[in-house]
Design an enzyme around this catalytic site. Sequence first.
Site, PDB file in Angstrom:
ATOM      1  N   SER A  56       0.741  10.963  -1.062  1.00  0.00           N
ATOM      2  CA  SER A  56       0.880  11.829   0.112  1.00  0.00           C
ATOM      3  C   SER A  56       1.695  11.183   1.234  1.00  0.00           C
ATOM      4  O   SER A  56       1.872  11.786   2.282  1.00  0.00           O
ATOM      5  CB  SER A  56      -0.503  12.215   0.638  1.00  0.00           C
ATOM      6  N   TYR A  57       2.183   9.968   1.038  1.00  0.00           N
ATOM      7  CA  TYR A  57       2.997   9.318   2.066  1.00  0.00           C
ATOM      8  C   TYR A  57       4.395   9.921   2.038  1.00  0.00           C
ATOM      9  O   TYR A  57       5.179   9.701   1.132  1.00  0.00           O
ATOM     10  CB  TYR A  57       3.082   7.812   1.846  1.00  0.00           C
ATOM     11  N   GLY A  58       4.711  10.645   3.060  1.00  0.00           N
ATOM     12  CA  GLY A  58       5.932  11.428   3.160  1.00  0.00           C
ATOM     13  C   GLY A  58       5.536  12.804   3.671  1.00  0.00           C
ATOM     14  O   GLY A  58       4.370  13.175   3.641  1.00  0.00           O
ATOM     15  N   ASP A  65       0.846  -1.189   0.000  1.00  0.00           N
ATOM     16  CA  ASP A  65       0.000   0.000   0.000  1.00  0.00           C
ATOM     17  C   ASP A  65       0.886   1.246   0.000  1.00  0.00           C
ATOM     18  O   ASP A  65       1.823   1.354   0.791  1.00  0.00           O
ATOM     19  CB  ASP A  65      -0.886   0.002   1.252  1.00  0.00           C
TER      20      ASP A  65
END
Length: 92
Positions: free
Chosen positions: A54-56, A50
């Site tokens: 926007s991960y970060g 997954d």
Amino acid sequence: MKVGPLSVSPMGFGTWAWGNQLLWGYQESMDNELQDCFNLALRNGINLFDTADSYGTGRLNGQSERLLGKFILEFDGKINTETQNGFRISKK
């Protein structure tokens, strides 16, 4: 397990912390350890990962996708990824 034409592991691997300095204290020096975690997941039958754009945090937005892409390129096998659409808050 089968999901349509895909064979997907019953457990997925979330990569939210990859690149998240604010909540998880991520540093780019951790990338080799993240590669080891990725490899461990594969060795244990996990093939569903997954990620999201926007991960970060901050300048590292999307770092999760970049790292996962790099790790996948170095892997010779089948991997499934899933993502969500991120959201941005702005005055516009």
